[in-house]
Design a protein around this motif. Structure first.
Motif, PDB file in Angstrom:
ATOM      1  N   TYR A 146     -25.818 -19.103  36.043  1.00 56.15           N
ATOM      2  CA  TYR A 146     -26.489 -18.481  37.184  1.00 56.15           C
ATOM      3  C   TYR A 146     -26.954 -19.562  38.151  1.00 56.15           C
ATOM      4  O   TYR A 146     -26.891 -19.383  39.373  1.00 56.15           O
ATOM      5  N   LYS A 170     -23.717 -15.817  28.188  1.00 61.12           N
ATOM      6  CA  LYS A 170     -24.766 -15.460  29.138  1.00 61.12           C
ATOM      7  C   LYS A 170     -25.819 -16.570  29.077  1.00 61.12           C
ATOM      8  O   LYS A 170     -26.856 -16.433  28.434  1.00 61.12           O
ATOM      9  N   CYS A 178     -20.828  -3.227  38.474  1.00 64.55           N
ATOM     10  CA  CYS A 178     -21.725  -2.573  37.526  1.00 64.55           C
ATOM     11  C   CYS A 178     -22.357  -3.575  36.567  1.00 64.55           C
ATOM     12  O   CYS A 178     -21.777  -4.603  36.238  1.00 64.55           O
ATOM     13  N   GLY A 179     -23.562  -3.235  36.160  1.00 59.72           N
ATOM     14  CA  GLY A 179     -24.289  -4.049  35.190  1.00 59.72           C
ATOM     15  C   GLY A 179     -25.588  -3.349  34.847  1.00 59.72           C
ATOM     16  O   GLY A 179     -25.960  -2.368  35.507  1.00 59.72           O
ATOM     17  N   THR A 180     -26.266  -3.841  33.829  1.00 61.79           N
ATOM     18  CA  THR A 180     -27.497  -3.198  33.371  1.00 61.79           C
ATOM     19  C   THR A 180     -28.544  -3.143  34.482  1.00 61.79           C
ATOM     20  O   THR A 180     -29.144  -2.104  34.727  1.00 61.79           O
ATOM     21  N   GLY A 184     -21.601 -11.677  40.777  1.00 65.17           N
ATOM     22  CA  GLY A 184     -22.552 -12.661  40.258  1.00 65.17           C
ATOM     23  C   GLY A 184     -23.359 -12.150  39.082  1.00 65.17           C
ATOM     24  O   GLY A 184     -23.689 -12.903  38.163  1.00 65.17           O
ATOM     25  N   THR A 185     -23.694 -10.873  39.085  1.00 62.71           N
ATOM     26  CA  THR A 185     -24.457 -10.292  37.971  1.00 62.71           C
ATOM     27  C   THR A 185     -23.856  -8.961  37.553  1.00 62.71           C
ATOM     28  O   THR A 185     -24.536  -8.123  36.975  1.00 62.71           O
ATOM     29  N   MET A 186     -22.574  -8.783  37.874  1.00 56.33           N
ATOM     30  CA  MET A 186     -21.964  -7.469  37.663  1.00 56.33           C
ATOM     31  C   MET A 186     -20.470  -7.622  37.427  1.00 56.33           C
ATOM     32  O   MET A 186     -19.839  -8.498  37.998  1.00 56.33           O
ATOM     33  N   ASN A 187     -19.892  -6.724  36.654  1.00 55.84           N
ATOM     34  CA  ASN A 187     -18.435  -6.647  36.539  1.00 55.84           C
ATOM     35  C   ASN A 187     -17.883  -5.824  37.701  1.00 55.84           C
ATOM     36  O   ASN A 187     -18.597  -5.032  38.306  1.00 55.84           O
ATOM     37  N   LEU A 242     -17.956 -12.243  31.979  1.00 55.46           N
ATOM     38  CA  LEU A 242     -18.921 -11.713  31.008  1.00 55.46           C
ATOM     39  C   LEU A 242     -18.463 -10.334  30.514  1.00 55.46           C
ATOM     40  O   LEU A 242     -18.101  -9.481  31.331  1.00 55.46           O
ATOM     41  N   GLU A 298     -15.319 -11.404  38.674  1.00 58.00           N
ATOM     42  CA  GLU A 298     -16.461 -10.481  38.604  1.00 58.00           C
ATOM     43  C   GLU A 298     -17.462 -10.805  39.691  1.00 58.00           C
ATOM     44  O   GLU A 298     -17.282 -11.776  40.437  1.00 58.00           O
ATOM     45  N   ARG A 313     -23.467  -9.931  21.698  1.00 53.77           N
ATOM     46  CA  ARG A 313     -23.166 -10.883  22.784  1.00 53.77           C
ATOM     47  C   ARG A 313     -24.127 -12.070  22.734  1.00 53.77           C
ATOM     48  O   ARG A 313     -23.744 -13.213  23.002  1.00 53.77           O
ATOM     49  N   GLY A 365     -19.306  -7.197  29.905  1.00 55.20           N
ATOM     50  CA  GLY A 365     -20.442  -6.339  30.228  1.00 55.20           C
ATOM     51  C   GLY A 365     -20.499  -5.085  29.362  1.00 55.20           C
ATOM     52  O   GLY A 365     -19.472  -4.478  29.053  1.00 55.20           O
ATOM     53  N   VAL A 366     -21.713  -4.696  29.014  1.00 54.09           N
ATOM     54  CA  VAL A 366     -21.922  -3.457  28.251  1.00 54.09           C
ATOM     55  C   VAL A 366     -21.617  -2.259  29.154  1.00 54.09           C
ATOM     56  O   VAL A 366     -21.009  -1.272  28.725  1.00 54.09           O
ATOM     57  N   THR A 367     -22.014  -2.349  30.413  1.00 56.41           N
ATOM     58  CA  THR A 367     -21.743  -1.255  31.357  1.00 56.41           C
ATOM     59  C   THR A 367     -20.237  -1.126  31.567  1.00 56.41           C
ATOM     60  O   THR A 367     -19.691  -0.015  31.588  1.00 56.41           O
ATOM     61  N   ARG A 418     -17.582 -20.120  39.537  1.00 58.84           N
ATOM     62  CA  ARG A 418     -18.621 -19.804  38.552  1.00 58.84           C
ATOM     63  C   ARG A 418     -18.231 -20.275  37.161  1.00 58.84           C
ATOM     64  O   ARG A 418     -19.083 -20.649  36.370  1.00 58.84           O
TER      65      ARG A 418
HETATM   66  C1  LIG Z   1     -22.226 -12.382  35.326  1.00 59.11           C
HETATM   67  C2  LIG Z   1     -22.455 -10.996  34.879  1.00 59.11           C
HETATM   68  N1  LIG Z   1     -21.393 -10.167  34.770  1.00 59.11           N
HETATM   69  C3  LIG Z   1     -21.538  -8.894  34.348  1.00 59.11           C
HETATM   70  C4  LIG Z   1     -22.779  -8.387  34.010  1.00 59.11           C
HETATM   71  C5  LIG Z   1     -22.900  -6.979  33.510  1.00 59.11           C
HETATM   72  O1  LIG Z   1     -23.165  -6.953  32.135  1.00 59.11           O
HETATM   73  P1  LIG Z   1     -23.970  -5.754  31.457  1.00 59.11           P
HETATM   74  O2  LIG Z   1     -23.247  -4.512  31.853  1.00 59.11           O
HETATM   75  O3  LIG Z   1     -23.901  -6.030  30.004  1.00 59.11           O
HETATM   76  O4  LIG Z   1     -25.343  -5.799  32.015  1.00 59.11           O
HETATM   77  C6  LIG Z   1     -23.910  -9.205  34.120  1.00 59.11           C
HETATM   78  C7  LIG Z   1     -25.247  -8.702  33.753  1.00 59.11           C
HETATM   79  O5  LIG Z   1     -25.690  -8.926  32.689  1.00 59.11           O
HETATM   80  C8  LIG Z   1     -23.743 -10.540  34.552  1.00 59.11           C
HETATM   81  O6  LIG Z   1     -24.803 -11.347  34.676  1.00 59.11           O
END
Ligand SMILES: Cc1ncc(COP(=O)(O)O)c(C=O)c1O
Length: 357
Positions: free
Chosen positions: A201, A196, A301-303, A234-237, A257, A232, A96, A259-261, A186
């Motif tokens: 952000y 990313k 969800c997110g890291t 702001g920092t999570m799916n 994004l 999604e 990514r 996301g890996v999670t 966004r």
């Molecule tokens: C905008 C956004 N969406 C989704 C995610 C989740 O991604 P990941 O599961 O790779 O952390 C994140 C976090 O990195 C993010 O910033």
């Protein structure tokens, strides 16, 4: 053979690290080393080092400060019951990061260099990886920016790559309420939504402030063209669980994004008798589904966030509670399964974990 070799970084005494790890917060403490590499047109990627974490000299004309060429990643290292330390799917972050670089007209860092940088940083700073109590782990923040002194709009001719390491707790207190902003977006078609990059952000902060004013912890973003499709957080799916056993998440559309999670939960779904479904999800379908009971749970969800139950949604027109307003059983089971793999208490059926030390 390792590219990133440790220098003579002074080591924090173990009793001071132990004190810091009692309450790591998020980004309060950093590992002794950071990894660094630089790029120039003549040398390509070079200067691979582990150096003391600290200030870096920069000219005020630094390209990234003016034209925003900056990208980052986020991944974690976890301590297992036998004290070994493991990364979760670092190859996904490496890939990514390379895609984000390409989108931002930056030189992609080879994936094996990315992986070596995080592995060596963690391996030389194992004392900073906390015991897993309360979900503690080490967060790694690889990032890259245009480091040429440049006043004039074009892609920079010099780049710096750095990885910071820090002991952390999960980012969000459970559970979450999400704010559906009526006036901001966004991402857009052809924009940078799936990269990313820091700019995504910065764009989002004003709506996050709005969310906090409205008693919510985060934003649920809609597509900018029609404001009718869920994208999604702001920092999570974002995910919804349906009464007929679907694990539903908006399909990747270039604006979300990857996301890996997100990817990992889709893979785990069949192990919980859930059918993973990626498709367009309209806001109407989501709200109607929550109201009718067709959608029984929602989570993000997110890291950094791990899996956070979403128990309520709010917009200027709507305020709705999901289910009975408490974290749902499926959300809790998926969280327990994923974190079990990450912390080494459940079988790593997909071989996601990458041993470091
Ligand atoms: C905008 C956004 N969406 C989704 C995610 C989740 O991604 P990941 O599961 O790779 O952390 C994140 C976090 O990195 C993010 O910033």
């Amino acid at each position: 053979m390792a590219l990133f070799i440790a220098g003579n970084t002074p080591r924090t005494p173990h009793r001071e690290i132990a004190e810091a790890l009692k309450d790591p917060g998020f980004g309060r403490w950093f590992t002794d080393d950071m990894a660094r590499a630089d790029w120039s047109p003549e040398q390509g990627w070079h200067g691979f080092v582990l150096a003391p974490t600290g200030a870096i000299p920069m000219h005020p004309g630094l390209a990234a400060l003016h034209y925003g060429q900056e990208i980052f990643e986020g991944l974690k290292a976890y301590r297992h019951p036998d004290s070994s330390v493991w990364l979760f799917r670092p190859g996904m972050n490496a890939a990514r990061f390379a895609r984000s670089a390409t989108r931002m007209a930056m030189p992609p860092l080879p994936e094996e260099v990315f992986i070596d940088s995080v592995v060596e940083l963690v391996a030389h700073n194992l004392a900073w990886v906390p015991e897993p109590t309360g979900g503690a782990s080490m967060y790694l923040r690889p990032f890259m920016f245009g480091s040429e002194t440049l006043i004039g709009v074009r892609a920079a001719n010099a780049y710096t790559y750095i990885v910071l390491g820090m002991p952390v707790m999960p980012f969000y207190p459970d559970p979450l309420r999400l704010w559906i902003t009526p006036n901001y977006s966004r991402s857009m078609a052809g924009g940078t939504g799936e990269a990313k990059c820091g700019g995504n952000y910065a764009t989002a902060l004003i709506a996050e402030n709005q969310a906090h004013d409205m008693g919510c912890q985060q934003v649920l973003w809609l597509d900018s063209a029609t404001r009718s499709l869920v994208e999604e957080g702001g920092t999570m799916n974002f995910f919804a669980v349906t009464a007929d056993g679907e694990l539903l998440t908006p399909a990747l559309n270039g604006q979300i994004l990857a996301g890996v999670t997100r990817d990992s939960l889709l893979a785990l779904a069949p192990h919980h008798d859930l059918t993973p479904v990626e498709r367009e999800l309209t806001l109407d379908e989501l709200l109607d589904g929550i109201a009718s009971g067709r959608i029984t749970e929602t989570f993000a969800c997110g890291t950094a966030a791990v899996i956070s139950p979403v128990v309520g949604l709010r917009s200027p027109d709507v305020e709705i509670t999901v289910g009975d307003g408490t974290p749902g059983a499926t959300t809790r089971a998926l969280r327990e399964h994923l974190t079990g793999i990450q912390f080494g208490t459940r079988d790593d059926i997909f071989h996601w974990m990458h041993r470091v030390g």
